[in-house]
Design a protein around this motif. Structure first.
Motif, PDB file in Angstrom:
ATOM      1  N   ALA A 244      35.995  42.690  39.819  1.00  0.00           N
ATOM      2  CA  ALA A 244      37.366  41.866  39.846  1.00  0.00           C
ATOM      3  C   ALA A 244      37.944  41.411  38.602  1.00  0.00           C
ATOM      4  O   ALA A 244      38.961  41.446  38.241  1.00  0.00           O
ATOM      5  N   ARG A 267      50.988  40.328  48.992  1.00  0.00           N
ATOM      6  CA  ARG A 267      49.923  40.766  49.631  1.00  0.00           C
ATOM      7  C   ARG A 267      48.698  41.200  48.600  1.00  0.00           C
ATOM      8  O   ARG A 267      49.184  41.704  47.438  1.00  0.00           O
ATOM      9  N   PRO A 268      47.372  41.277  49.224  1.00  0.00           N
ATOM     10  CA  PRO A 268      46.392  41.743  48.126  1.00  0.00           C
ATOM     11  C   PRO A 268      46.829  43.148  47.221  1.00  0.00           C
ATOM     12  O   PRO A 268      47.308  43.977  48.137  1.00  0.00           O
ATOM     13  N   ARG A 269      46.543  43.193  46.126  1.00  0.00           N
ATOM     14  CA  ARG A 269      46.753  44.357  45.344  1.00  0.00           C
ATOM     15  C   ARG A 269      45.476  45.339  45.296  1.00  0.00           C
ATOM     16  O   ARG A 269      44.373  44.785  45.349  1.00  0.00           O
ATOM     17  N   VAL A 270      45.554  46.649  45.727  1.00  0.00           N
ATOM     18  CA  VAL A 270      44.353  47.314  45.651  1.00  0.00           C
ATOM     19  C   VAL A 270      44.363  48.284  44.385  1.00  0.00           C
ATOM     20  O   VAL A 270      45.257  48.893  43.981  1.00  0.00           O
ATOM     21  N   ARG A 272      41.889  50.920  42.179  1.00  0.00           N
ATOM     22  CA  ARG A 272      41.028  51.956  42.494  1.00  0.00           C
ATOM     23  C   ARG A 272      40.322  52.121  40.822  1.00  0.00           C
ATOM     24  O   ARG A 272      40.970  52.574  40.052  1.00  0.00           O
ATOM     25  N   GLU A 279      37.283  50.689  45.259  1.00  0.00           N
ATOM     26  CA  GLU A 279      38.509  49.816  45.345  1.00  0.00           C
ATOM     27  C   GLU A 279      38.248  48.493  45.474  1.00  0.00           C
ATOM     28  O   GLU A 279      37.457  47.895  46.004  1.00  0.00           O
ATOM     29  N   TRP A 280      39.228  47.920  44.559  1.00  0.00           N
ATOM     30  CA  TRP A 280      38.922  46.254  44.615  1.00  0.00           C
ATOM     31  C   TRP A 280      40.284  45.594  45.024  1.00  0.00           C
ATOM     32  O   TRP A 280      41.324  46.161  44.692  1.00  0.00           O
ATOM     33  N   GLU A 281      40.057  44.595  45.780  1.00  0.00           N
ATOM     34  CA  GLU A 281      41.415  43.938  46.351  1.00  0.00           C
ATOM     35  C   GLU A 281      41.516  42.746  45.575  1.00  0.00           C
ATOM     36  O   GLU A 281      40.497  41.878  45.353  1.00  0.00           O
ATOM     37  N   GLY A 283      43.468  39.315  45.171  1.00  0.00           N
ATOM     38  CA  GLY A 283      44.531  38.716  46.124  1.00  0.00           C
ATOM     39  C   GLY A 283      45.512  38.154  45.190  1.00  0.00           C
ATOM     40  O   GLY A 283      45.459  37.917  43.862  1.00  0.00           O
TER      41      GLY A 283
END
Ligand SMILES: [Zn+2]
Length: 292
Positions: A244, A267-270, A272, A279-281, A283
């Motif tokens: 991240a 909302r969180p961005r994903v 890849r 996949e990283w979320e 916030g």
């Protein structure tokens, strides 16, 4: 995920002056095929690319370097981007994970994902600051099938005459027995023996042996080299450097408007990772943090 025996092993026949590099990357292939959603039809093709890349470790010992091999292919796989760092960590992806869903180019066989002709780039990058230490580009002839065996034979032959073969299967889309072997004639080595072994590559004998029994005794037998002995073994494993923090680091330089755009909807961005598929979320609070 079952345990794997991924490794790169060197072997040498002093009598003939022929060196061998053997790679098994079944575990890495399983992880990356799953991570990128590579189809069962394409899994063996992508696995062969990974196994061939692992062979490059022979002339690549600096732990502070990352080797980047990228290729554009005319076949439906589109190309690939693989990274292999000096600690033995391998990662990467094909451009098109489900090539069988694309129309076949005119005149190509149904299961040929590589196509004819290719452009390959090999870059050595210093870990840490990412500075480029060297870069080699190669374009193969348009009329030749751009299989990984052919491409990596060409790449390795830039140093010494080399011939590469592979084996890669799959069961329910899970890669099996993903192996590659390079035969190399060291300076002063026997041309006759090397050519005989190149013949065993061309007629498929060695690929068959790789898939059934690649042990030293069996290899001595099939190669007709009783003096063959194994040298150093190096570990190879899946490993990616994504985090991240790294993603945020890359976003830091984006224009303010673009970062603000990323915040709506809130909302969180994903994100890849294109190398490992993870996949990283991220916030919104962390994106807001970049605005200050
Ligand atoms: Zn990654």
């Amino acid at each position: 995920m079952p345990r794997s025996n991924d490794a790169v092993v060197e072997a040498f026949s002093p009598e003939s002056g022929v060196r061998f590099v053997y790679a098994d990357v079944t575990g890495v292939a399983r992880r990356l095929v799953a991570g990128h959603g590579v189809s069962a039809a394409a899994a063996p093709a992508f696995s062969r690319i990974l196994a061939c890349t692992a062979l490059m470790q022979v002339d690549f010992v600096d732990p502070d370097e990352t080797l980047v091999v990228s290729a554009d292919l005319t076949g439906r796989l589109g190309g690939f981007h693989i990274e292999y760092d000096g600690r033995g960590f391998l990662r990467g992806a094909p451009f098109e994970p489900r090539p069988e869903t694309l129309p076949a180019p005119r005149g190509s066989a149904g299961d040929d994902f590589f196509g004819m002709g290719s452009r390959v780039k090999v870059t050595r990058v210093r870990r840490g600051d990412g500075s480029i230490r060297s870069q080699v580009s190669m374009e193969t002839a348009k009329g030749r099938p751009a299989t990984p065996e052919f491409l990596f034979s060409e790449l390795l032959s830039a140093a010494v005459p080399s011939k590469v073969c592979t084996s890669a299967g799959e069961w329910n889309g899970v890669p099996e027995r993903v192996r590659a072997l390079a035969a190399q004639r060291v300076p002063g080595g026997s041309e006759m023996v090397y050519n005989r072994i190149a013949g065993l590559v061309d007629d498929g004998t060695l690929a068959e042996q790789l898939s059934s029994d690649p042990t030293l005794d069996a290899m001595r037998d099939v190669l007709g080299l009783p003096d063959l002995f194994t040298g150093p073994t190096r570990a190879v494993a899946f490993g990616c450097t994504c985090s991240a923090e790294r993603i945020l680091q890359a976003w830091k330089d984006l224009p303010r408007e673009e970062l603000e755009g990323m915040l709506k909807p809130l909302r969180p961005r994903v994100f890849r990772c294109h190398l490992c598929g993870r996949e990283w979320e991220i916030g919104p609070e962390r994106i807001v943090g970049l605005l200050h």
